[in-house]
Write a protein that holds these residues in place. Structure first.
Motif, PDB file in Angstrom:
ATOM      1  N   TYR A   1     -11.359   6.135   0.580  1.00 50.34           N
ATOM      2  CA  TYR A   1     -11.249   4.992  -0.063  1.00 50.34           C
ATOM      3  C   TYR A   1      -9.859   4.640  -0.521  1.00 50.34           C
ATOM      4  N   TYR A   2      -9.445   3.462  -0.491  1.00 50.58           N
ATOM      5  CA  TYR A   2      -8.231   3.209  -1.020  1.00 50.58           C
ATOM      6  C   TYR A   2      -8.543   2.615  -2.567  1.00 50.58           C
ATOM      7  N   LEU A   3      -7.762   3.056  -3.539  1.00 48.94           N
ATOM      8  CA  LEU A   3      -7.830   2.716  -4.953  1.00 48.94           C
ATOM      9  C   LEU A   3      -7.146   1.287  -4.973  1.00 48.94           C
ATOM     10  N   VAL A   4      -8.167   0.283  -5.679  1.00 48.07           N
ATOM     11  CA  VAL A   4      -7.317  -0.870  -5.789  1.00 48.07           C
ATOM     12  C   VAL A   4      -7.669  -1.276  -7.220  1.00 48.07           C
ATOM     13  N   ASP A   5      -6.591  -2.287  -7.613  1.00 53.08           N
ATOM     14  CA  ASP A   5      -6.597  -2.862  -9.128  1.00 53.08           C
ATOM     15  C   ASP A   5      -7.953  -3.822  -9.111  1.00 53.08           C
TER      16      ASP A   5
ATOM     17  N   GLY B   1     -14.898   0.620   1.330  1.00 48.54           N
ATOM     18  CA  GLY B   1     -13.434   1.326   1.408  1.00 48.54           C
ATOM     19  C   GLY B   1     -12.378   1.129   0.463  1.00 48.54           C
ATOM     20  N   TYR B   2     -12.602   0.144  -0.635  1.00 51.08           N
ATOM     21  CA  TYR B   2     -11.788  -0.208  -1.683  1.00 51.08           C
ATOM     22  C   TYR B   2     -12.284   0.052  -2.747  1.00 51.08           C
ATOM     23  N   LEU B   3     -12.107   0.852  -3.799  1.00 55.66           N
ATOM     24  CA  LEU B   3     -12.688   1.321  -4.770  1.00 55.66           C
ATOM     25  C   LEU B   3     -11.483   0.771  -6.105  1.00 55.66           C
ATOM     26  N   GLY B   4     -12.406  -0.189  -6.761  1.00 56.51           N
ATOM     27  CA  GLY B   4     -11.565  -0.718  -8.090  1.00 56.51           C
ATOM     28  C   GLY B   4     -12.279  -0.108  -9.257  1.00 56.51           C
TER      29      GLY B   4
ATOM     30  N   ASN C   1     -12.918   5.056 -14.796  1.00 57.71           N
ATOM     31  CA  ASN C   1     -11.866   4.160 -15.268  1.00 57.71           C
ATOM     32  C   ASN C   1     -10.595   5.184 -15.609  1.00 57.71           C
ATOM     33  N   HIS C   2     -10.662   5.967 -16.289  1.00 56.15           N
ATOM     34  CA  HIS C   2      -9.689   6.954 -16.735  1.00 56.15           C
ATOM     35  C   HIS C   2      -9.034   7.613 -15.511  1.00 56.15           C
ATOM     36  N   ARG C   3      -9.998   8.279 -14.659  1.00 55.44           N
ATOM     37  CA  ARG C   3      -9.536   8.893 -13.555  1.00 55.44           C
ATOM     38  C   ARG C   3      -8.925   8.113 -12.646  1.00 55.44           C
ATOM     39  N   HIS C   4      -9.566   6.721 -12.538  1.00 61.19           N
ATOM     40  CA  HIS C   4      -8.954   5.814 -11.656  1.00 61.19           C
ATOM     41  C   HIS C   4      -7.765   5.381 -11.922  1.00 61.19           C
ATOM     42  N   SER C   5      -7.166   5.044 -13.334  1.00 57.04           N
ATOM     43  CA  SER C   5      -6.165   4.791 -13.682  1.00 57.04           C
ATOM     44  C   SER C   5      -5.061   5.631 -13.452  1.00 57.04           C
TER      45      SER C   5
ATOM     46  N   VAL D   1       0.875  -1.195   0.065  1.00 59.26           N
ATOM     47  CA  VAL D   1       0.058   0.052  -0.030  1.00 59.26           C
ATOM     48  C   VAL D   1       0.918   1.191   0.157  1.00 59.26           C
ATOM     49  N   CYS D   2       0.734   2.065  -0.875  1.00 62.35           N
ATOM     50  CA  CYS D   2       1.466   3.378  -0.793  1.00 62.35           C
ATOM     51  C   CYS D   2       0.496   4.689  -0.961  1.00 62.35           C
ATOM     52  N   ASP D   3       1.198   5.585  -0.589  1.00 58.49           N
ATOM     53  CA  ASP D   3       0.183   7.080  -0.550  1.00 58.49           C
ATOM     54  C   ASP D   3       0.683   7.920  -1.925  1.00 58.49           C
ATOM     55  N   PHE D   4       0.035   8.963  -1.876  1.00 56.23           N
ATOM     56  CA  PHE D   4       0.313   9.653  -3.048  1.00 56.23           C
ATOM     57  C   PHE D   4       1.756  10.432  -3.232  1.00 56.23           C
ATOM     58  N   ASN D   5       2.359  10.076  -1.862  1.00 51.59           N
ATOM     59  CA  ASN D   5       3.883  10.715  -2.002  1.00 51.59           C
ATOM     60  C   ASN D   5       4.962   9.693  -2.100  1.00 51.59           C
ATOM     61  N   MET D   6       4.357   8.610  -2.618  1.00 48.61           N
ATOM     62  CA  MET D   6       5.335   7.667  -2.973  1.00 48.61           C
ATOM     63  C   MET D   6       5.598   6.823  -1.820  1.00 48.61           C
ATOM     64  N   CYS D   7       5.145   6.841  -0.661  1.00 47.97           N
ATOM     65  CA  CYS D   7       5.904   6.302   0.439  1.00 47.97           C
ATOM     66  C   CYS D   7       4.919   4.887   0.745  1.00 47.97           C
TER      67      CYS D   7
END
Length: 124
Positions: A46-50, A58-61, A87-91, A3-9
């Motif tokens: 939410y966490y974005l998941v593939d 809580g998990y958005l695919g 899907n475009h925004r999710h990706s 799991v990683c955040d938007f700061n690449m951590c």
């Protein structure tokens, strides 16, 4: 699983599964084991998941059966309809996790070979 955040951590990493375990299996096991202290998303977030992960609270695919990867949109027309736009925004939002793994693989080249190493040692 990572799991990683938007700061690449990285905020959670679980390694060591033998063989070819499906993403969903590892994910559900991480949720079931309190000792792992899996960081669940806060209420209302939410966490974005593939697509390999289950659709649970809580998990958005992405929507399955619709275009998803950014190169698919670059080669073709702009997203059409609510599902393709989503899907475009999710990706686009998942790019930090992909970039994070790319940075790690370039920094520590042994990570690139890890799958091959594990595969060869398991099936000698």
């Amino acid at each position: 699983m990572a799991v990683c955040d938007f700061n690449m951590c990285f905020t959670f990493v679980w390694v060591g599964w033998e063989g070819a375990a499906h993403d969903a299996r590892i994910f559900m096991e991480a949720l079931r084991r309190p000792i792992l202290k899996f960081p669940h998303p806060p209420t209302g977030k939410y966490y974005l998941v593939d697509a390999g992960y289950p659709q649970i609270k809580g998990y958005l695919g992405p929507y399955r059966g619709e275009r998803y990867h950014l190169p698919d949109f670059r080669r073709g027309s702009q997203p059409r309809g609510k599902k393709e736009i989503f899907n475009h925004r999710h990706s686009s939002l998942r790019c930090p996790i992909e970039r994070t793994f790319g940075v790690w693989k370039n920094r520590w080249r042994m990570i690139r070979q890890m799958h091959n190493f594990l595969w060869k040692n398991k099936y000698k």
